[in-house]
Design a protein around this motif. Sequence first.
Motif, short mmCIF file in Angstrom:
data_model
loop_
_atom_site.label_atom_id
_atom_site.label_comp_id
_atom_site.label_asym_id
_atom_site.label_seq_id
_atom_site.Cartn_x
_atom_site.Cartn_y
_atom_site.Cartn_z
N ASP A 295 0.83 -1.20 0.00
CA ASP A 295 0.00 0.00 0.00
C ASP A 295 0.87 1.26 0.00
OD1 ASP A 295 -2.57 1.25 0.10
OD2 ASP A 295 -2.20 1.72 2.21
N ALA A 296 1.89 1.26 0.83
CA ALA A 296 2.78 2.44 0.92
C ALA A 296 3.56 2.64 -0.36
CB ALA A 296 3.73 2.27 2.11
N ARG A 297 3.92 1.54 -1.04
CA ARG A 297 4.66 1.64 -2.31
C ARG A 297 3.85 2.40 -3.36
NH1 ARG A 297 7.12 -3.99 -2.44
NH2 ARG A 297 9.27 -3.54 -1.92
N GLU A 298 2.56 2.23 -3.30
CA GLU A 298 1.69 2.86 -4.28
C GLU A 298 1.64 4.38 -4.13
OE1 GLU A 298 -2.11 0.94 -4.06
OE2 GLU A 298 -1.27 -1.01 -4.58
N HIS A 299 2.14 4.87 -3.00
CA HIS A 299 2.15 6.32 -2.78
C HIS A 299 3.34 7.01 -3.45
CE1 HIS A 299 -0.39 5.22 0.89
NE2 HIS A 299 -1.21 5.79 0.01
N GLY A 300 4.11 6.27 -4.20
CA GLY A 300 5.17 6.90 -4.98
C GLY A 300 6.53 6.87 -4.32
N ASP A 301 7.22 8.02 -4.36
CA ASP A 301 8.61 8.17 -3.94
C ASP A 301 8.88 7.51 -2.58
OD1 ASP A 301 11.19 8.90 -3.62
OD2 ASP A 301 10.81 11.05 -3.37
N LEU A 302 9.72 6.47 -2.58
CA LEU A 302 9.98 5.72 -1.36
C LEU A 302 10.95 6.42 -0.41
CD1 LEU A 302 10.21 2.06 -2.75
CD2 LEU A 302 8.26 3.23 -1.75
N LYS A 303 11.76 7.36 -0.94
CA LYS A 303 12.74 8.04 -0.09
C LYS A 303 12.08 8.81 1.04
CE LYS A 303 15.10 10.48 -2.90
NZ LYS A 303 15.51 10.70 -4.23
N GLU A 304 10.97 9.46 0.74
CA GLU A 304 10.31 10.31 1.74
C GLU A 304 8.96 9.74 2.16
OE1 GLU A 304 10.21 14.35 0.40
OE2 GLU A 304 12.28 14.25 -0.30
N ASN A 305 8.83 8.42 2.06
CA ASN A 305 7.55 7.77 2.36
C ASN A 305 7.63 7.15 3.76
OD1 ASN A 305 5.36 6.03 2.49
ND2 ASN A 305 5.38 5.66 0.27
N ALA A 306 7.13 7.88 4.75
CA ALA A 306 7.21 7.44 6.15
C ALA A 306 6.47 6.13 6.39
CB ALA A 306 6.67 8.52 7.07
N GLU A 307 5.30 5.95 5.75
CA GLU A 307 4.54 4.71 5.95
C GLU A 307 5.33 3.50 5.47
OE1 GLU A 307 2.85 7.23 4.09
OE2 GLU A 307 1.54 7.96 5.69
N TYR A 308 6.00 3.68 4.32
CA TYR A 308 6.80 2.59 3.76
C TYR A 308 7.92 2.22 4.71
CZ TYR A 308 10.08 0.10 0.76
OH TYR A 308 10.95 -0.82 0.24
N HIS A 309 8.66 3.22 5.20
CA HIS A 309 9.79 2.94 6.10
C HIS A 309 9.32 2.35 7.43
CE1 HIS A 309 12.79 4.54 3.41
NE2 HIS A 309 12.01 5.60 3.20
N ALA A 310 8.19 2.82 7.94
CA ALA A 310 7.63 2.26 9.18
C ALA A 310 7.23 0.80 8.99
CB ALA A 310 6.44 3.09 9.64
N ALA A 311 6.60 0.51 7.86
CA ALA A 311 6.18 -0.86 7.58
C ALA A 311 7.39 -1.78 7.40
CB ALA A 311 5.28 -0.90 6.33
N ARG A 312 8.43 -1.27 6.73
CA ARG A 312 9.65 -2.08 6.55
C ARG A 312 10.31 -2.36 7.91
NH1 ARG A 312 11.28 -4.52 1.77
NH2 ARG A 312 13.20 -4.64 2.93
N GLU A 313 10.29 -1.37 8.80
CA GLU A 313 10.85 -1.56 10.13
C GLU A 313 10.05 -2.61 10.91
OE1 GLU A 313 11.62 1.17 14.02
OE2 GLU A 313 12.05 2.09 12.08
#
Length: 158
Positions: free
Chosen positions: A35-53
């Motif tokens: 879901d977070a990947r779909e929001h685009g730019d992964l560098k500044e995507n807090a949801e993506y980094h939180a989910a990866r953590e």
Amino acid sequence: MNKIPMTSLGAEQLREELNYLKSERRPKIIAAIADAREHGDLKENAEYHAAREQQGFCEGRIQEIEAKLSNAQVIDVTKMANNGKVIFGATVNVLNVETDEEFTYRIVGDDEADLKQNLISVNSPIARAFIGKEVDDVALVQTPQGAVEYEIMEVEYI
């Protein structure tokens, strides 16, 4: 590697946690990453980094539980004849000889120990003092305040 003693209840709780992590937690984290990947730019995507953590913590805990279970020697005292001796997994009622206070402890593996629930680690000084004792024996426990005598009142394999 040495086998680590664990009660059957402790092993069952670890299996339940492992099942939850694999069947519920892991799929939710994977969905959150997608879901977070779909929001685009992964560098500044807090949801993506939180989910990866979260994924890292979850996978680490899965590996930890699998390792503990693979090295566990599950001991079920309910299937043993009670010979009156304090052993791993036994529940022991003791009397503090000096204060006349009664306590009930269950001797469990390191991971299961929880003093609030009167579950003491087999490696704790108090458990080591109790192991091998029988009803009416006195166990001498070394504490920071000095030696404390406990009389063994009852030994149960429950």
